[in-house]
Design a protein around this motif. Structure first.
Motif, short mmCIF file in Angstrom:
data_model
loop_
_atom_site.label_atom_id
_atom_site.label_comp_id
_atom_site.label_asym_id
_atom_site.label_seq_id
_atom_site.Cartn_x
_atom_site.Cartn_y
_atom_site.Cartn_z
N VAL A 244 0.86 -1.18 0.00
CA VAL A 244 0.00 0.00 0.00
C VAL A 244 0.90 1.23 0.00
CG1 VAL A 244 -1.82 1.25 1.20
CG2 VAL A 244 -1.78 -1.26 1.26
N VAL A 245 0.75 2.06 -1.01
CA VAL A 245 1.59 3.25 -1.16
C VAL A 245 0.71 4.48 -1.00
CG1 VAL A 245 3.19 4.50 -2.65
CG2 VAL A 245 3.15 2.00 -2.68
N LEU A 246 1.09 5.37 -0.09
CA LEU A 246 0.28 6.52 0.26
C LEU A 246 1.00 7.82 -0.10
CD1 LEU A 246 -0.52 5.29 3.88
CD2 LEU A 246 -2.08 5.18 1.95
N ALA A 247 0.29 8.74 -0.75
CA ALA A 247 0.82 10.08 -1.00
C ALA A 247 0.64 10.91 0.27
CB ALA A 247 0.08 10.74 -2.16
N ALA A 248 1.67 11.67 0.61
CA ALA A 248 1.63 12.44 1.87
C ALA A 248 2.34 13.77 1.70
CB ALA A 248 2.29 11.63 2.99
N ASP A 249 2.08 14.68 2.62
CA ASP A 249 2.78 15.95 2.71
C ASP A 249 3.87 15.83 3.76
OD1 ASP A 249 1.18 17.41 0.81
OD2 ASP A 249 -0.41 17.47 2.31
N ARG A 351 2.86 -4.81 3.66
CA ARG A 351 3.89 -3.80 3.46
C ARG A 351 3.24 -2.47 3.07
NH1 ARG A 351 8.16 -4.98 -0.67
NH2 ARG A 351 6.38 -5.65 -1.94
N PHE A 352 3.88 -1.37 3.47
CA PHE A 352 3.38 -0.05 3.10
C PHE A 352 4.54 0.93 3.01
CE2 PHE A 352 3.36 0.03 7.72
CZ PHE A 352 3.74 1.33 8.06
N SER A 353 4.32 2.00 2.24
CA SER A 353 5.33 3.05 2.10
C SER A 353 4.65 4.36 1.79
CB SER A 353 6.34 2.69 1.01
OG SER A 353 5.70 2.56 -0.25
N LEU A 354 5.43 5.43 1.84
CA LEU A 354 4.94 6.79 1.60
C LEU A 354 5.73 7.41 0.45
CD1 LEU A 354 5.13 7.79 5.33
CD2 LEU A 354 2.97 7.50 4.12
N PHE A 355 5.09 8.33 -0.28
CA PHE A 355 5.84 9.17 -1.21
C PHE A 355 5.29 10.58 -1.11
CE2 PHE A 355 2.20 8.25 -3.82
CZ PHE A 355 2.12 9.25 -4.79
N PHE A 356 6.10 11.54 -1.53
CA PHE A 356 5.80 12.95 -1.30
C PHE A 356 5.80 13.71 -2.63
CE2 PHE A 356 7.80 11.06 2.38
CZ PHE A 356 6.86 11.33 3.37
N PRO A 357 4.62 13.83 -3.27
CA PRO A 357 4.55 14.52 -4.56
C PRO A 357 5.03 15.97 -4.43
CG PRO A 357 2.49 13.38 -4.06
CD PRO A 357 3.30 13.36 -2.81
N ALA A 358 5.63 16.46 -5.49
CA ALA A 358 6.12 17.84 -5.48
C ALA A 358 4.95 18.82 -5.38
CB ALA A 358 6.92 18.10 -6.74
#
Length: 358
Positions: A244-249, A351-358
């Motif tokens: 699970v991949v989540l977009a975050a600030d 499993r999970f991770s985060l990414f930070f869009p510009a």
């Protein structure tokens, strides 16, 4: 992940546009190409002119070519009989068997000497049909499944249906794919309302819809529409398998916390009531964490325990139920509102991770 694009010779795109799409997809590492050879609106003359050229280009990049076929395919291609060698000569490596094929047909074709793989229709598969395939001695070693796409608004699958059908096929050891529409690119005619598997995805941004399918356990994702944008193709190429991949600030400026937030985690088996707890985060921590942004923790807050929590320093959590501020807990990031529903898919052991869009 084995993700892919869709090509429809004789429909919306020019030959050069389709060739450019194949080149872009191949350059991004997308290894599969889906095409349908029984769409009623297809221009048969254009199809016959362009199909060989397009499939030759895909073969040059060693792409798996999946063709949706039915008895109508024979008429469209001008074939007198359903002959696997004819498909193989075109470069087609996988046949998705749609309407008009019995379980006995599928079982027989699964033992073919042309090394052509078969693909089941995941959306129409039932337990009874699956058992009939077993009874007919189908060779499942060369079979996977792919859900339908749905051109008409309001006809796409519900999440519950997709999850149930997919789980049934997974239990039988069969990998499952699904389709996404293009939101920003050229949608396929005649309706141009998008081609999603899930109705919920018809107007959803491609990145979020793709990550939702992965969260639901889908093994491969295809962009179904005629001409997706380069950004949509990049989203597909960057998908992470089975997590699970989540977009975050990002809220922290601290280097140790930033590094920790780039890692992939496993949700603890002993599920907490109020938060998803990362199993590895304390072990992955590099450095000391001072108190920073020790604010209230709403749903979706990504928190990291600071030095005030002693041996818990480095504990990373995603908050499910809002919590008050705690001087021992930093709020390092915040899951975007659009993505918060994905938190519910982080089940124990996932499993999970985060990414930070510009």
């Amino acid at each position: 992940m084995q993700n892919g694009i869709s090509i429809y010779p004789g429909l919306d795109n020019t030959l050069s546009e389709n060739l450019a799409l194949i080149e872009t997809a191949a350059a991004l590492g997308l290894p599969r190409l889906f095409t349908s050879l029984h769409i009623p609106e297809t221009d048969p003359d254009a199809l016959k002119r362009e199909l060989g050229v397009l499939l030759k280009a895909a073969c040059a990049h060693h792409m798996e070519i999946i063709s949706d076929v039915s008895p109508a395919t024979l008429t469209l291609l001008g074939l007198k009989e359903f002959n696997l060698s004819a498909f193989r000569m075109l470069g087609i490596t996988t046949l998705r068997l749609d309407d008009g094929f019995t379980c006995e047909d599928i079982a027989r074709l699964s033992h073919n000497s042309q090394h052509i793989r078969l693909q089941l229709n995941a959306s129409t598969m039932t337990g009874r049909l699956l058992q009939k395939l077993v009874d007919a001695k189908t060779d499942f070693s060369s079979i996977d499944a792919l859900h339908n796409f749905y051109p008409r608004t309001g006809t796409g699958l519900s999440e519950e249906t997709l999850a149930r059908k997919t789980a049934m096929l997974h239990k039988a050891g069969i990998r499952v794919g699904a389709f996404l529409p293009s939101l920003a690119g050229r949608r396929r005619s005649p309706l141009r309302d998008g081609l999603p598997t899930l109705e919920d995805h018809r107007a959803m941004p491609t990145s979020l819809a793709a990550r939702h399918l992965v969260a639901l356990g889908i093994d491969s994702v295809f962009l179904a529409d005629a001409l997706p944008t380069d950004e949509e193709l990049r989203c597909l190429a960057s998908l992470e398998d089975n997590q699970v991949v989540l977009a975050a600030d990002l809220l922290t400026r601290d280097a140790a916390q930033k590094h920790l937030l780039t890692q992939t985690f496993t949700a603890r088996i002993d599920e907490a009531r109020d938060a998803v707890r990362a199993q590895e985060s304390r072990r992955l921590l590099q450095g000391n964490i001072a108190p920073e942004h020790t604010a209230e923790r709403p749903c979706g807050a990504v928190t990291i325990d600071n030095s005030g929590y002693g041996r818990y320093m480095g504990e990373l959590e995603i908050i499910k139920n809002g919590q008050p501020a705690d001087s021992r807990v930093n709020v390092a990031a915040q899951v975007k509102e659009s993505d918060r529903f994905l938190i519910d898919y982080i089940s124990p052991g996932r499993r999970f991770s985060l990414f930070f869009p510009a």
